[in-house]
Design a protein around this motif. Structure first.
Motif, mmCIF file in Angstrom:
data_model
loop_
_atom_site.group_PDB
_atom_site.id
_atom_site.type_symbol
_atom_site.label_atom_id
_atom_site.label_comp_id
_atom_site.label_asym_id
_atom_site.label_seq_id
_atom_site.Cartn_x
_atom_site.Cartn_y
_atom_site.Cartn_z
ATOM 1 N N PRO A 51 0.832 -1.207 0.000
ATOM 2 C CA PRO A 51 0.000 0.000 0.000
ATOM 3 C C PRO A 51 0.863 1.252 0.000
ATOM 4 C CG PRO A 51 -0.115 -1.117 2.124
ATOM 5 C CD PRO A 51 0.659 -1.999 1.191
ATOM 6 N N LYS A 56 -0.786 4.859 4.452
ATOM 7 C CA LYS A 56 -1.146 4.243 5.720
ATOM 8 C C LYS A 56 -1.741 5.316 6.608
ATOM 9 C CE LYS A 56 3.396 4.860 7.854
ATOM 10 N NZ LYS A 56 4.520 4.177 8.476
ATOM 11 N N ASP A 57 -2.367 4.899 7.700
ATOM 12 C CA ASP A 57 -2.964 5.859 8.628
ATOM 13 C C ASP A 57 -2.006 6.098 9.782
ATOM 14 O OD1 ASP A 57 -5.284 6.076 7.153
ATOM 15 O OD2 ASP A 57 -6.335 4.506 8.276
ATOM 16 N N CYS A 58 -1.918 7.347 10.194
ATOM 17 C CA CYS A 58 -1.119 7.703 11.367
ATOM 18 C C CYS A 58 -1.817 7.110 12.586
ATOM 19 C CB CYS A 58 -1.021 9.225 11.507
ATOM 20 S SG CYS A 58 -0.265 9.754 13.068
ATOM 21 N N THR A 71 -4.891 9.462 12.833
ATOM 22 C CA THR A 71 -5.581 8.715 11.768
ATOM 23 C C THR A 71 -5.616 9.447 10.432
ATOM 24 O OG1 THR A 71 -7.807 9.482 12.327
ATOM 25 C CG2 THR A 71 -7.016 7.477 13.447
ATOM 26 N N SER A 112 -4.354 10.049 6.723
ATOM 27 C CA SER A 112 -3.744 9.197 5.707
ATOM 28 C C SER A 112 -2.429 9.829 5.279
ATOM 29 C CB SER A 112 -4.694 9.052 4.521
ATOM 30 O OG SER A 112 -4.161 8.179 3.569
ATOM 31 N N ALA A 144 3.146 5.660 3.025
ATOM 32 C CA ALA A 144 3.575 4.468 3.756
ATOM 33 C C ALA A 144 5.015 4.562 4.208
ATOM 34 C CB ALA A 144 3.377 3.231 2.886
#
Length: 149
Positions: free
Chosen positions: A117, A120-122, A126, A128, A131
């Motif tokens: 991917p 990613k989410d922190c 949270t 985006s 990655a």
């Protein structure tokens, strides 16, 4: 028992196998004709008129004009010319099957593995993020070491 037999015969793989055997037998006849009727005569002509199907060795020490005459006389023979024809048939069939399987495998390549991917989410806010990010641009959390509490 008849019902079970009918179910067994009607399974796809049994029917496929039967069709494959029938087509294989027909293909074998075609290759045999290709070798004995088309390929071997020119090869024999290049070898000064040698007929490979008529090449043999009589084991009784006598000389015969042809393999048919030797067999008719009941002489034990080694028909190596027929063996050469059969060997050439096998090589051609094996080569054609190799090419066929190679093409089938080319069309049945496995799907490429999914790419990693890109986002990613922190874990803290949270948002985006990329990655490969080492720090969240929104909350400035350290994503590699210990997170901000």
């Amino acid at each position: 028992m008849l019902k079970e037999f009918k179910e067994f015969i009607m399974r796809g793989n049994v029917v496929d196998l039967a069709v494959g055997v029938i087509i294989g037998a027909a293909f074998g006849a075609i290759v045999s004709s290709l070798v004995s009727d088309i390929m071997m005569p020119p090869i024999g002509m290049m070898m000064k008129g040698v007929n490979f199907a008529d090449m043999f060795a009589a084991l009784d020490g006598k000389t015969y004009p042809s393999l048919a005459e030797a067999v008719k006389a009941g002489a034990p023979v080694i028909a190596y010319g027929k063996f050469l024809n059969t060997l050439l048939n096998f090589v051609i069939v094996a080569f054609v099957i190799f090419l066929l399987i190679k093409q089938v495998n080319r069309f049945n390549k496995p799907a490429p593995a999914p790419a990693a991917p890109a986002m990613k989410d922190c874990p803290m806010c949270t948002t985006s993020i990329a990655a490969a990010a080492k720090r969240c641009p929104a909350c400035t959390s350290d994503l590699i070491g210990s997170s901000r509490a």
